[in-house]
Design an enzyme around this catalytic site. Structure first.
Site, PDB file in Angstrom:
ATOM      1  N   THR A  15       0.811  -1.225   0.000  1.00  0.00           N
ATOM      2  CA  THR A  15       0.000   0.000   0.000  1.00  0.00           C
ATOM      3  C   THR A  15       0.837   1.264   0.000  1.00  0.00           C
ATOM      4  O   THR A  15       0.473   2.268  -0.621  1.00  0.00           O
ATOM      5  CB  THR A  15      -0.911  -0.008   1.261  1.00  0.00           C
ATOM      6  OG1 THR A  15      -1.731  -1.164   1.182  1.00  0.00           O
ATOM      7  CG2 THR A  15      -1.781   1.216   1.343  1.00  0.00           C
ATOM      8  N   SER A  61       0.622 -10.298  -0.258  1.00  0.00           N
ATOM      9  CA  SER A  61      -0.008 -11.622  -0.213  1.00  0.00           C
ATOM     10  C   SER A  61       0.645 -12.562  -1.223  1.00  0.00           C
ATOM     11  O   SER A  61       0.490 -13.780  -1.137  1.00  0.00           O
ATOM     12  CB  SER A  61      -1.497 -11.526  -0.512  1.00  0.00           C
ATOM     13  OG  SER A  61      -2.098 -10.714   0.444  1.00  0.00           O
TER      14      SER A  61
HETATM   15  N1  ASP Z   1      -2.378  -5.735   0.816  1.00  0.00           N
HETATM   16  C1  ASP Z   1      -1.285  -4.844   1.163  1.00  0.00           C
HETATM   17  C2  ASP Z   1      -0.006  -5.654   1.175  1.00  0.00           C
HETATM   18  O1  ASP Z   1       0.287  -6.300   2.144  1.00  0.00           O
HETATM   19  C3  ASP Z   1      -1.561  -4.181   2.452  1.00  0.00           C
HETATM   20  C4  ASP Z   1      -0.476  -3.222   2.903  1.00  0.00           C
HETATM   21  O2  ASP Z   1       0.449  -2.887   2.224  1.00  0.00           O
HETATM   22  O3  ASP Z   1      -0.559  -2.778   4.051  1.00  0.00           O
HETATM   23  O4  ASP Z   1       0.693  -5.665   0.196  1.00  0.00           O
END
Ligand code: ASP
Length: 342
Positions: A15, A61
Site C-alpha cells: 500500500t 499476499s
Molecule cells: N495488501 C497490502 C499488502 O500487504 C496491504 C499493505 O500494504 O498494508 O501488500
C-alpha cells in the site's frame, strides 16, 4: 552523523507505494522516480538515498520464498556499499518476510528496516510518510561508527520491533503490529529512544546469506472439534518435514486418544511437530496442564514464546541448511537470532 551515510531503499510493493489515479480513482503503484515530489522532505536528509524497485511490484499476499531469496540477494550484493537498508513492503506478510530475512542473513551487522503503511503515500492522512522517514533515520543511526540497530526490524507507527518477534494484528488501525513477547527496540516521539539493552549486538563477522529454503513445512490451527481424520491427512502430506500445531493458551491440546495417537505416529515416523500458542503474548509451557503433558511425552517440541511467523520461516531456513533432523530439532529450541526466549 557524517554526510557520507548511505541507505538503500528497496521498494517491493504494498500500500505504501500507491497513489490514487486521478481519472479512475483506483489505487495503483507509483513510479518511485517521483518519490521526491511525493515527499519533498526527503531532500533535507544529508544521506545518500538510492532506490531499488522490484519489478513487478507485489501485493505482499504474493510473497513467497523465491521473493525472500531475491530480497536477500539484493542486500548481499549491496551490503558493502550501504550503511543500512530500508525495505518498503506490504504490511500483510511483513512479519513473515522480516522473520525469514532475519534467519537468511547470518552475521548481519547493519540495519534492515522493514516498513509500509495502512494508507498510501499519496493520501493526505497517510501513515506512510512518517513510517518511511523514520525508518530511514533508524537505518542511518550510528554510535561510534557502529549501527545502533544491526538487525532485521519492523518500524511501524512509532515503534521499532524485532522482525522475528512481530505479528500483524490489526488490519485497520495504524498501530498494526505487535511484539507480544519482546520489548520495543525503540520508541519514537520527539526523540527516537533506543532500548539498547534489548537490541542485538554486532558481532563484526562476515555476512553469510543462506538461500536454500525448504517448503515441506506446514501449520495447523487447533479448534474445538478438529477431526482426527483431518489431522491425520495433513500430517501424512507428501514431503512434509515439520508441522507447527497452533495450540490453545499455554500450549494445550485435546487429550482425546485418537488425536494423540495421530500425533504420536507422526512424531515416531520422523516428523518434527512444533507447539506454538495461538495467543500473541505468553509462552507454551508443556506439562503445566494435563492437556499438554502428553504432547511433551510424545516428543512434540515446545515453541516456547515464538511467533508462528518466526517458527515457520525458521523451519524453512533450518531444513534448507541442515539435513540432520536432530540438528533442526535442537536449533528449534534455541535462539539463533533473538526469536525466542531460552
Ligand atoms: N495488501 C497490502 C499488502 O500487504 C496491504 C499493505 O500494504 O498494508 O501488500
Amino acid at each position: 552523523m557524517n554526510d557520507q551515510t548511505s541507505i538503500l531503499i528497496i521498494y517491493t510493493g504494498g500500500t505504501i507505494g500507491m497513489i490514487r489515479d486521478m481519472d479512475s480513482g483506483a489505487l495503483a503503484p507509483f513510479n518511485f522516480e517521483g518519490i521526491y515530489d511525493q515527499i519533498p522532505l526527503l531532500k533535507k536528509y544529508h544521506y545518500r538515498l538510492d532506490f531499488h524497485c522490484f519489478d513487478p511490484l507485489l501485493d505482499s499476499s504474493n510473497v513467497n520464498p523465491a521473493f525472500w531469496v531475491e530480497l536477500a540477494s539484493i542486500i548481499e550484493s549491496n551490503y558493502e556499499k550501504y550503511d543500512g537498508f530500508v525495505v518498503l513492503h506490504g504490511s500483510d506478510t511483513m512479519a513473515y518476510s522480516a522473520s525469514a530475512l532475519s534467519f537468511m542473513l547470518e552475521n548481519l551487522n547493519k540495519p534492515v528496516i522493514f516498513t509500509g503503511s495502512q494508507l498510501p503515500l499519496g493520501e493526505i492522512r497517510t501513515d506512510g510518510r512518517e513510517n518511511f522517514l523514520t525508518a530511514i533515520e533508524i537505518a542511518a543511526a550510528q554510535e561510534d561508527e557502529t549501527p545502533i540497530v544491526p538487525e532485521v526490524c519492523i518500524y511501524f507507527e512509532n515503534q521499532l520491533l524485532r522482525g522475528n518477534r512481530t505479528v500483524k494484528y490489526n488490519a485497520e488501525f495504524f498501530h498494526a503490529f505487535v511484539s507480544g513477547n519482546y520489548p520495543t527496540l525503540a520508541d519514537v516521539g520527539v526523540y527516537i529512544k533506543y532500548n539498547k539493552n534489548s537490541i542485538l549486538k554486532p558481532n563484526f563477522k562476515r555476512l553469510k546469506v543462506h538461500k536454500e529454503l525448504e517448503t515441506g513445512v506446514g501449520i495447523i490451527k487447533l479448534y474445538p472439534g478438529i477431526s482426527t481424520a483431518f489431522l491425520n491427512t495433513a500430517l501424512q502430506s507428501e514431503r512434509l518435514k515439520a508441522m507447527i500445531i497452533e495450540t490453545f493458551g499455554s500450549g494445550n491440546a485435546p487429550t482425546d486418544l485418537g488425536f494423540l495417537d495421530v500425533l504420536r505416529n507422526a512424531v515416531s515416523d520422523g516428523l518434527l511437530v512444533i507447539n506454538v500458542s495461538q495467543c500473541m503474548t505468553g509462552s507454551v509451557d508443556q506439562g503445566k496442564y494435563q492437556t499438554s503433558m502428553e504432547l511433551e511425552r510424545i516428543g512434540v517440541i515446545s515453541g516456547k514464546d515464538t511467533t508462528t511467523e518466526s517458527a515457520i520461516t525458521k523451519l524453512m531456513y533450518l531444513f534448507g541448511r541442515y539435513h540432520d533432523v536432530d540438528k533442526v530439532r535442537t536449533l528449534m529450541q534455541r535462539s539463533i537470532r533473538g526469536e525466542v526466549t531460552e
